[in-house]
Write a protein that holds these residues in place. Structure first.
Motif, PDB file in Angstrom:
ATOM      1  N   GLU A  72      86.488  56.911  69.037  1.00 29.22           N
ATOM      2  CA  GLU A  72      85.308  57.656  69.368  1.00 29.22           C
ATOM      3  C   GLU A  72      84.797  58.472  67.863  1.00 29.22           C
ATOM      4  O   GLU A  72      85.289  59.117  67.299  1.00 29.22           O
ATOM      5  CB  GLU A  72      85.299  58.697  70.482  1.00 29.22           C
ATOM      6  CG  GLU A  72      84.020  59.210  70.639  1.00 29.22           C
ATOM      7  CD  GLU A  72      83.812  60.428  71.813  1.00 29.22           C
ATOM      8  OE1 GLU A  72      82.895  60.574  72.236  1.00 29.22           O
ATOM      9  OE2 GLU A  72      84.878  61.143  71.783  1.00 29.22           O
ATOM     10  N   ILE A  73      83.629  57.918  67.542  1.00 30.67           N
ATOM     11  CA  ILE A  73      82.892  58.252  66.464  1.00 30.67           C
ATOM     12  C   ILE A  73      82.140  59.561  66.986  1.00 30.67           C
ATOM     13  O   ILE A  73      81.040  59.131  67.487  1.00 30.67           O
ATOM     14  CB  ILE A  73      82.234  57.424  65.553  1.00 30.67           C
ATOM     15  CG1 ILE A  73      83.240  56.554  65.028  1.00 30.67           C
ATOM     16  CG2 ILE A  73      81.265  58.036  64.467  1.00 30.67           C
ATOM     17  CD1 ILE A  73      82.670  55.215  64.486  1.00 30.67           C
ATOM     18  N   GLY A  74      82.159  60.868  66.525  1.00 34.56           N
ATOM     19  CA  GLY A  74      81.391  62.006  66.706  1.00 34.56           C
ATOM     20  C   GLY A  74      81.972  62.374  68.216  1.00 34.56           C
ATOM     21  O   GLY A  74      81.314  62.332  69.330  1.00 34.56           O
ATOM     22  N   SER A  75      82.953  63.243  68.301  1.00 32.39           N
ATOM     23  CA  SER A  75      83.553  63.337  69.543  1.00 32.39           C
ATOM     24  C   SER A  75      82.983  64.744  70.246  1.00 32.39           C
ATOM     25  O   SER A  75      83.276  64.970  71.255  1.00 32.39           O
ATOM     26  CB  SER A  75      85.243  63.812  69.329  1.00 32.39           C
ATOM     27  OG  SER A  75      85.776  62.652  68.910  1.00 32.39           O
ATOM     28  N   HIS A  76      82.334  65.435  69.357  1.00 29.24           N
ATOM     29  CA  HIS A  76      81.799  66.912  69.851  1.00 29.24           C
ATOM     30  C   HIS A  76      82.803  67.571  70.303  1.00 29.24           C
ATOM     31  O   HIS A  76      83.805  67.817  69.667  1.00 29.24           O
ATOM     32  CB  HIS A  76      80.815  66.668  70.998  1.00 29.24           C
ATOM     33  CG  HIS A  76      79.742  67.769  71.034  1.00 29.24           C
ATOM     34  ND1 HIS A  76      79.709  68.373  72.078  1.00 29.24           N
ATOM     35  CD2 HIS A  76      78.908  68.452  70.340  1.00 29.24           C
ATOM     36  CE1 HIS A  76      78.933  69.487  72.020  1.00 29.24           C
ATOM     37  NE2 HIS A  76      78.250  69.387  70.778  1.00 29.24           N
ATOM     38  N   PHE A  77      82.896  67.922  71.480  1.00 23.11           N
ATOM     39  CA  PHE A  77      84.008  68.722  72.131  1.00 23.11           C
ATOM     40  C   PHE A  77      84.923  67.957  73.031  1.00 23.11           C
ATOM     41  O   PHE A  77      85.720  68.666  73.626  1.00 23.11           O
ATOM     42  CB  PHE A  77      83.390  69.956  72.821  1.00 23.11           C
ATOM     43  CG  PHE A  77      82.824  71.125  71.677  1.00 23.11           C
ATOM     44  CD1 PHE A  77      83.624  71.514  70.788  1.00 23.11           C
ATOM     45  CD2 PHE A  77      81.621  71.384  71.940  1.00 23.11           C
ATOM     46  CE1 PHE A  77      83.108  72.400  69.863  1.00 23.11           C
ATOM     47  CE2 PHE A  77      80.928  72.099  70.936  1.00 23.11           C
ATOM     48  CZ  PHE A  77      81.731  72.750  69.637  1.00 23.11           C
ATOM     49  N   GLY A  78      84.647  66.673  73.081  1.00 23.40           N
ATOM     50  CA  GLY A  78      85.576  65.866  73.587  1.00 23.40           C
ATOM     51  C   GLY A  78      85.523  65.511  75.083  1.00 23.40           C
ATOM     52  O   GLY A  78      86.718  65.038  75.438  1.00 23.40           O
ATOM     53  N   GLY A 106      89.728  60.610  68.346  1.00 23.21           N
ATOM     54  CA  GLY A 106      88.475  61.014  68.199  1.00 23.21           C
ATOM     55  C   GLY A 106      88.072  61.522  66.987  1.00 23.21           C
ATOM     56  O   GLY A 106      89.033  62.327  66.131  1.00 23.21           O
ATOM     57  N   MET A 107      87.155  61.126  66.470  1.00 22.12           N
ATOM     58  CA  MET A 107      86.657  61.394  64.910  1.00 22.12           C
ATOM     59  C   MET A 107      85.598  62.268  64.842  1.00 22.12           C
ATOM     60  O   MET A 107      84.653  62.019  65.450  1.00 22.12           O
ATOM     61  CB  MET A 107      86.706  59.852  64.048  1.00 22.12           C
ATOM     62  CG  MET A 107      86.160  60.296  62.653  1.00 22.12           C
ATOM     63  SD  MET A 107      85.852  58.602  62.032  1.00 22.12           S
ATOM     64  CE  MET A 107      87.579  58.041  61.971  1.00 22.12           C
ATOM     65  N   ASP A 108      85.682  63.336  64.134  1.00 21.59           N
ATOM     66  CA  ASP A 108      84.367  64.142  63.838  1.00 21.59           C
ATOM     67  C   ASP A 108      84.418  64.819  62.590  1.00 21.59           C
ATOM     68  O   ASP A 108      85.616  64.673  61.894  1.00 21.59           O
ATOM     69  CB  ASP A 108      84.420  65.442  64.962  1.00 21.59           C
ATOM     70  CG  ASP A 108      83.062  65.642  65.286  1.00 21.59           C
ATOM     71  OD1 ASP A 108      82.426  66.396  64.262  1.00 21.59           O
ATOM     72  OD2 ASP A 108      82.524  65.460  66.235  1.00 21.59           O
ATOM     73  N   ASN A 146      84.965  61.764  58.061  1.00 22.83           N
ATOM     74  CA  ASN A 146      83.576  60.988  58.091  1.00 22.83           C
ATOM     75  C   ASN A 146      83.659  59.347  58.460  1.00 22.83           C
ATOM     76  O   ASN A 146      84.406  58.933  57.828  1.00 22.83           O
ATOM     77  CB  ASN A 146      82.925  61.185  56.717  1.00 22.83           C
ATOM     78  CG  ASN A 146      81.407  61.073  56.679  1.00 22.83           C
ATOM     79  OD1 ASN A 146      81.132  59.783  57.372  1.00 22.83           O
ATOM     80  ND2 ASN A 146      80.523  61.792  56.101  1.00 22.83           N
ATOM     81  N   ALA A 147      82.774  59.177  59.586  1.00 17.45           N
ATOM     82  CA  ALA A 147      82.965  57.558  60.046  1.00 17.45           C
ATOM     83  C   ALA A 147      82.483  56.808  58.957  1.00 17.45           C
ATOM     84  O   ALA A 147      82.995  55.647  58.966  1.00 17.45           O
ATOM     85  CB  ALA A 147      82.036  57.659  61.092  1.00 17.45           C
ATOM     86  N   ILE A 189      85.330  50.699  69.783  1.00 17.07           N
ATOM     87  CA  ILE A 189      84.653  51.975  69.046  1.00 17.07           C
ATOM     88  C   ILE A 189      83.486  52.272  69.971  1.00 17.07           C
ATOM     89  O   ILE A 189      82.788  51.454  70.481  1.00 17.07           O
ATOM     90  CB  ILE A 189      84.162  51.441  67.617  1.00 17.07           C
ATOM     91  CG1 ILE A 189      85.615  51.022  66.883  1.00 17.07           C
ATOM     92  CG2 ILE A 189      83.660  52.751  67.037  1.00 17.07           C
ATOM     93  CD1 ILE A 189      85.115  50.358  65.508  1.00 17.07           C
ATOM     94  N   PHE A 190      83.198  53.429  70.134  1.00 20.01           N
ATOM     95  CA  PHE A 190      82.219  53.923  70.817  1.00 20.01           C
ATOM     96  C   PHE A 190      81.547  55.111  70.199  1.00 20.01           C
ATOM     97  O   PHE A 190      82.168  56.082  69.596  1.00 20.01           O
ATOM     98  CB  PHE A 190      82.377  54.154  72.351  1.00 20.01           C
ATOM     99  CG  PHE A 190      83.375  55.384  72.533  1.00 20.01           C
ATOM    100  CD1 PHE A 190      82.788  56.465  73.143  1.00 20.01           C
ATOM    101  CD2 PHE A 190      84.669  55.179  72.783  1.00 20.01           C
ATOM    102  CE1 PHE A 190      83.547  57.731  73.835  1.00 20.01           C
ATOM    103  CE2 PHE A 190      85.537  56.281  73.134  1.00 20.01           C
ATOM    104  CZ  PHE A 190      85.124  57.402  73.394  1.00 20.01           C
ATOM    105  N   ILE A 191      80.364  55.296  70.412  1.00 15.60           N
ATOM    106  CA  ILE A 191      79.383  56.290  69.686  1.00 15.60           C
ATOM    107  C   ILE A 191      78.466  56.691  70.851  1.00 15.60           C
ATOM    108  O   ILE A 191      77.290  55.937  71.192  1.00 15.60           O
ATOM    109  CB  ILE A 191      78.718  55.943  68.496  1.00 15.60           C
ATOM    110  CG1 ILE A 191      79.619  55.410  67.463  1.00 15.60           C
ATOM    111  CG2 ILE A 191      78.124  57.221  67.807  1.00 15.60           C
ATOM    112  CD1 ILE A 191      79.063  55.059  66.103  1.00 15.60           C
TER     113      ILE A 191
END
Length: 241
Positions: free
Chosen positions: A69-75, A92-94, A121-122, A137-139
């Protein structure tokens, strides 16, 4: 506070004082002690091509799939996926210290052994994963950079990035995107070459599940439209990209 270095294997904490951000200490101590499932900087340098083995040590078996996951925020989304698919490994990438730490803390609290939170950074995706290593991969709801026309160059999902996605996904691997910004959605659709990607109306596996983020619920409560699609890589991996 987001990381500023583009090198995914550089230690972003090297020249930062802990008093600047209390999550710096939590990040450093959490990884060094192994108490939190998170990674950053030099600890990731040996992992391209070895992510499944990294998870196998924690899970007790080699994961069936590897999902990013690109941009996990708070998961919220990725933590639910990790619970529902214990046989699959999730990354989870952030880019912010707080979010990476918070997601790792929540993962630990729910007892997940199949997830790791990564500070990265993605745009460094090509360095962090081997070709064909990822199954999906999901965003969900990336920053659309839509307030001013000149901001569009900051959008992550553009043609060059789509080429990297195609390299990193195994044949049949999926890319799943949701956005509230219709112009961004339209531009992303145009960046996907149908000769190497296939769009599915009927989804299987993880993209067939119902996963809604706080952003999506907020937008829908306000009557705002949300746009999404899921493409799969036709493969084989192209070497000319």
């Amino acid at each position: 506070m987001p990381i500023k270095t583009a090198n995914p294997f550089h230690d972003p904490l090297e020249r930062m004082r802990p008093e600047v951000n209390r999550y710096l200490t939590l990040l450093k101590e959490g990884m060094e002690s192994g108490d939190l499932p998170l990674l950053y900087g030099p600890a990731m340098e040996s992992l391209p091509g070895q992510w499944r083995q990294h998870f196998a040590d924690a899970m007790g078996e080699t994961p069936q799939q590897l999902i990013l996951e690109i941009g996990s925020h708070f998961g919220e989304v990725i933590l639910k996926m990790a619970t529902e698919h214990p046989e699959t490994a999730f990354i989870g990438m952030d880019i912010t210290f707080k979010r990476v730490v918070k997601v790792a803390q929540k993962s630990l609290a729910q007892g997940s052994r199949n997830m790791v939170s990564v500070l990265c950074n993605a745009k460094a995706l090509d360095q962090v994963f081997a070709d064909g290593e990822l199954d999906g991969i999901f965003i969900f709801f990336p920053d659309p950079w839509a307030q001013k026309k000149r901001q569009m160059k900051n959008r992550l999902v553009q043609q060059d990035f789509v080429r990297i996605l195609q390299k990193k996904l195994k044949p049949g691997g999926f890319f799943w995107l949701k956005t509230d910004c219709e112009p961004y959605y339209t531009d992303v659709c145009e960046a996907f070459d149908p000769s190497v990607w296939e769009q599915h109306q009927t989804r299987q596996g993880i993209p067939s599940g119902i996963y809604t983020s706080r952003f999506e619920r907020l937008f829908r409560e306000q009557g705002l439209p949300c746009h999404e699609f899921c493409w799969t890589s036709k493969g084989p991996i192209r070497t000319d990209l």
